[in-house]
Design a protein around this motif. Sequence first.
Motif, PDB file in Angstrom:
ATOM      1  N   PRO A  75       0.860  -1.269   0.044  1.00 43.91           N
ATOM      2  CA  PRO A  75       0.028  -0.042   0.109  1.00 43.91           C
ATOM      3  C   PRO A  75       0.949   1.227  -0.109  1.00 43.91           C
ATOM      4  O   PRO A  75       1.834   1.264   0.649  1.00 43.91           O
ATOM      5  CB  PRO A  75      -0.681  -0.198   1.328  1.00 43.91           C
ATOM      6  N   THR A  76       0.456   2.198  -0.803  1.00 41.12           N
ATOM      7  CA  THR A  76       1.085   3.584  -0.746  1.00 41.12           C
ATOM      8  C   THR A  76       0.897   4.833   0.079  1.00 41.12           C
ATOM      9  O   THR A  76       1.401   5.788   0.028  1.00 41.12           O
ATOM     10  CB  THR A  76       1.081   3.865  -2.402  1.00 41.12           C
ATOM     11  N   GLY A  77      -0.220   4.499   0.540  1.00 45.09           N
ATOM     12  CA  GLY A  77      -0.892   5.775   1.286  1.00 45.09           C
ATOM     13  C   GLY A  77      -1.405   6.680   0.544  1.00 45.09           C
ATOM     14  O   GLY A  77      -1.798   6.719  -0.596  1.00 45.09           O
ATOM     15  N   ASP A  78      -1.030   8.062   1.013  1.00 43.50           N
ATOM     16  CA  ASP A  78      -1.441   9.139  -0.038  1.00 43.50           C
ATOM     17  C   ASP A  78      -0.228   9.517  -0.980  1.00 43.50           C
ATOM     18  O   ASP A  78       0.950   9.265  -0.537  1.00 43.50           O
ATOM     19  CB  ASP A  78      -2.115  10.430   0.600  1.00 43.50           C
ATOM     20  N   TYR A  79      -0.377  10.849  -1.449  1.00 42.77           N
ATOM     21  CA  TYR A  79       0.972  11.117  -2.513  1.00 42.77           C
ATOM     22  C   TYR A  79       2.065  11.770  -1.342  1.00 42.77           C
ATOM     23  O   TYR A  79       3.351  11.591  -1.626  1.00 42.77           O
ATOM     24  CB  TYR A  79       0.358  12.531  -3.238  1.00 42.77           C
ATOM     25  N   GLU A  80       1.708  12.392  -0.197  1.00 43.93           N
ATOM     26  CA  GLU A  80       2.688  13.177   0.632  1.00 43.93           C
ATOM     27  C   GLU A  80       3.258  11.986   1.304  1.00 43.93           C
ATOM     28  O   GLU A  80       4.710  11.663   1.744  1.00 43.93           O
ATOM     29  CB  GLU A  80       2.283  13.990   1.622  1.00 43.93           C
ATOM     30  N   TYR A 136       6.093  15.792  -6.736  1.00 47.96           N
ATOM     31  CA  TYR A 136       6.008  15.874  -8.273  1.00 47.96           C
ATOM     32  C   TYR A 136       6.245  14.180  -8.638  1.00 47.96           C
ATOM     33  O   TYR A 136       5.406  13.716  -9.522  1.00 47.96           O
ATOM     34  CB  TYR A 136       6.984  16.582  -8.784  1.00 47.96           C
ATOM     35  N   LEU A 137       7.408  13.594  -8.146  1.00 46.58           N
ATOM     36  CA  LEU A 137       7.524  12.145  -8.716  1.00 46.58           C
ATOM     37  C   LEU A 137       6.281  11.242  -8.186  1.00 46.58           C
ATOM     38  O   LEU A 137       6.052  10.372  -8.781  1.00 46.58           O
ATOM     39  CB  LEU A 137       8.702  11.662  -7.950  1.00 46.58           C
ATOM     40  N   SER A 138       5.657  11.427  -6.878  1.00 52.12           N
ATOM     41  CA  SER A 138       4.722  10.760  -6.471  1.00 52.12           C
ATOM     42  C   SER A 138       3.521  10.817  -7.450  1.00 52.12           C
ATOM     43  O   SER A 138       2.778   9.847  -7.673  1.00 52.12           O
ATOM     44  CB  SER A 138       3.986  11.342  -4.928  1.00 52.12           C
ATOM     45  N   HIS A 139       3.199  11.955  -7.944  1.00 51.32           N
ATOM     46  CA  HIS A 139       1.968  12.150  -8.901  1.00 51.32           C
ATOM     47  C   HIS A 139       2.353  11.476 -10.282  1.00 51.32           C
ATOM     48  O   HIS A 139       1.398  11.190 -10.942  1.00 51.32           O
ATOM     49  CB  HIS A 139       1.693  13.697  -9.051  1.00 51.32           C
ATOM     50  N   ALA A 140       3.701  11.645 -10.554  1.00 50.04           N
ATOM     51  CA  ALA A 140       4.083  10.651 -11.848  1.00 50.04           C
ATOM     52  C   ALA A 140       4.050   9.384 -11.821  1.00 50.04           C
ATOM     53  O   ALA A 140       3.888   8.557 -12.846  1.00 50.04           O
ATOM     54  CB  ALA A 140       5.395  11.226 -12.286  1.00 50.04           C
ATOM     55  N   ALA A 158       5.836  10.428  -1.010  1.00 49.83           N
ATOM     56  CA  ALA A 158       6.646  11.423  -1.111  1.00 49.83           C
ATOM     57  C   ALA A 158       7.742  11.093  -0.185  1.00 49.83           C
ATOM     58  O   ALA A 158       8.980  11.203  -0.470  1.00 49.83           O
ATOM     59  CB  ALA A 158       6.240  12.826  -1.390  1.00 49.83           C
ATOM     60  N   ARG A 159       7.381  11.067   1.120  1.00 48.77           N
ATOM     61  CA  ARG A 159       8.324  11.086   2.234  1.00 48.77           C
ATOM     62  C   ARG A 159       9.050   9.675   2.240  1.00 48.77           C
ATOM     63  O   ARG A 159      10.070   9.752   2.481  1.00 48.77           O
ATOM     64  CB  ARG A 159       7.756  11.284   3.511  1.00 48.77           C
ATOM     65  N   LYS A 160       8.628   8.584   1.563  1.00 52.41           N
ATOM     66  CA  LYS A 160       9.112   7.497   1.529  1.00 52.41           C
ATOM     67  C   LYS A 160      10.210   7.495   0.445  1.00 52.41           C
ATOM     68  O   LYS A 160      11.471   7.082   0.744  1.00 52.41           O
ATOM     69  CB  LYS A 160       8.038   6.461   1.121  1.00 52.41           C
ATOM     70  N   LEU A 161       9.921   8.175  -0.526  1.00 53.82           N
ATOM     71  CA  LEU A 161      10.966   8.464  -1.492  1.00 53.82           C
ATOM     72  C   LEU A 161      12.165   9.328  -0.913  1.00 53.82           C
ATOM     73  O   LEU A 161      13.370   8.893  -1.322  1.00 53.82           O
ATOM     74  CB  LEU A 161      10.564   9.272  -2.682  1.00 53.82           C
ATOM     75  N   MET A 162      11.877  10.352  -0.050  1.00 53.29           N
ATOM     76  CA  MET A 162      12.916  11.034   0.524  1.00 53.29           C
ATOM     77  C   MET A 162      13.860  10.306   1.459  1.00 53.29           C
ATOM     78  O   MET A 162      14.971  10.503   1.516  1.00 53.29           O
ATOM     79  CB  MET A 162      12.360  12.312   1.219  1.00 53.29           C
ATOM     80  N   ARG A 163      13.079   9.415   2.317  1.00 51.70           N
ATOM     81  CA  ARG A 163      14.004   8.583   3.000  1.00 51.70           C
ATOM     82  C   ARG A 163      14.930   7.738   2.085  1.00 51.70           C
ATOM     83  O   ARG A 163      16.182   7.481   2.775  1.00 51.70           O
ATOM     84  CB  ARG A 163      13.094   7.666   3.855  1.00 51.70           C
ATOM     85  N   ARG A 164      14.286   7.424   1.099  1.00 50.22           N
ATOM     86  CA  ARG A 164      15.516   6.243   0.339  1.00 50.22           C
ATOM     87  C   ARG A 164      16.488   7.083  -0.510  1.00 50.22           C
ATOM     88  O   ARG A 164      17.364   6.568  -0.873  1.00 50.22           O
ATOM     89  CB  ARG A 164      14.676   5.682  -0.659  1.00 50.22           C
ATOM     90  N   ASN A 165      16.052   8.527  -0.798  1.00 53.48           N
ATOM     91  CA  ASN A 165      17.157   9.415  -1.519  1.00 53.48           C
ATOM     92  C   ASN A 165      17.141  10.897  -0.554  1.00 53.48           C
ATOM     93  O   ASN A 165      16.271  11.633  -1.070  1.00 53.48           O
ATOM     94  CB  ASN A 165      16.267   9.508  -2.898  1.00 53.48           C
TER      95      ASN A 165
END
Length: 298
Positions: A164-169, A189-193, A172-179
Amino acid sequence: MSVIYSARRQADSEWVGLNGCRCYVRRWANPGGEKIILLHGWMDCSASFQFMVDALSDAWDIYALDWRGMGLSAHQAGGYYDRAVMLSDLSEWLLALSPHAPLHILGHSMGGMLAAQYAGVLPERVKSLIVAEGFGIEDAPIAGGEKKVRRFLEELQRPQDFSPTGDYEVFARKLMRRNPALSLDKALYLSHALLTEDASGSLQHRADARHKIPQPQPYRLEWASYFWKKITSPVLWVQGEHLPHNEYLNQIRDTLPQRHAAFGNPPVHTLTGSGHMLQWEAPHKLAAVAEAFWHQHS
């Protein structure tokens, strides 16, 4: 309320049929400029090059493909995503896009691996090649290959899905933890893409989960290196740093000199502060080294 990244240069949408699959192409058009091809990596999408494109001058006619089963491109009806078919997609698309003139290609990660093989098979079709953290994966022994094929057959029959992804934010914060060098506006922006809403309004990955099915054959560095040695175009090697979150580079760090030599010992640019996702974490630095290289070889 968090603010999403605002693109400076808007892309046009184009669709192409490649080996029976409807694929999406994002074009930042300049009809008078030299054509640039951008190829994203596994489970990414062409939109992730937006930050880099915004940092470039408007001199170039830029095209970025969503690989089949990723981004806005169609999913396959079944089977698995064979890298040979994806290489054929690339060849078919580039031949239609530029039947005669060779092209500048930048490939990241999986996109770089496919671009490098293409450049070795059809060297006359490539004007310059930038390989961005696309230096192949870990070499795999042939011994025990039956276990790899068994896993492939089992995964092929098993339903594939994402967590499960949750919401866009949240995503997004999951992407930020990894990067860690990725800012929140770009992560949104990437979340919406990378995500889309299904009929119920729940967020789902755009990419086909069947991309997680492993390739049946082992990765052989000797095989990949053979094609790298056939490349005749100028090559630029771009990498992030050996940071803890750059898992890709750290997995192959012991064989990097061997891989670099197989590419012909091209110039190396290390983008400080960035991990594997160069166009996410260091788009301005990637744009600067890429643009200088393209000017040099135009």
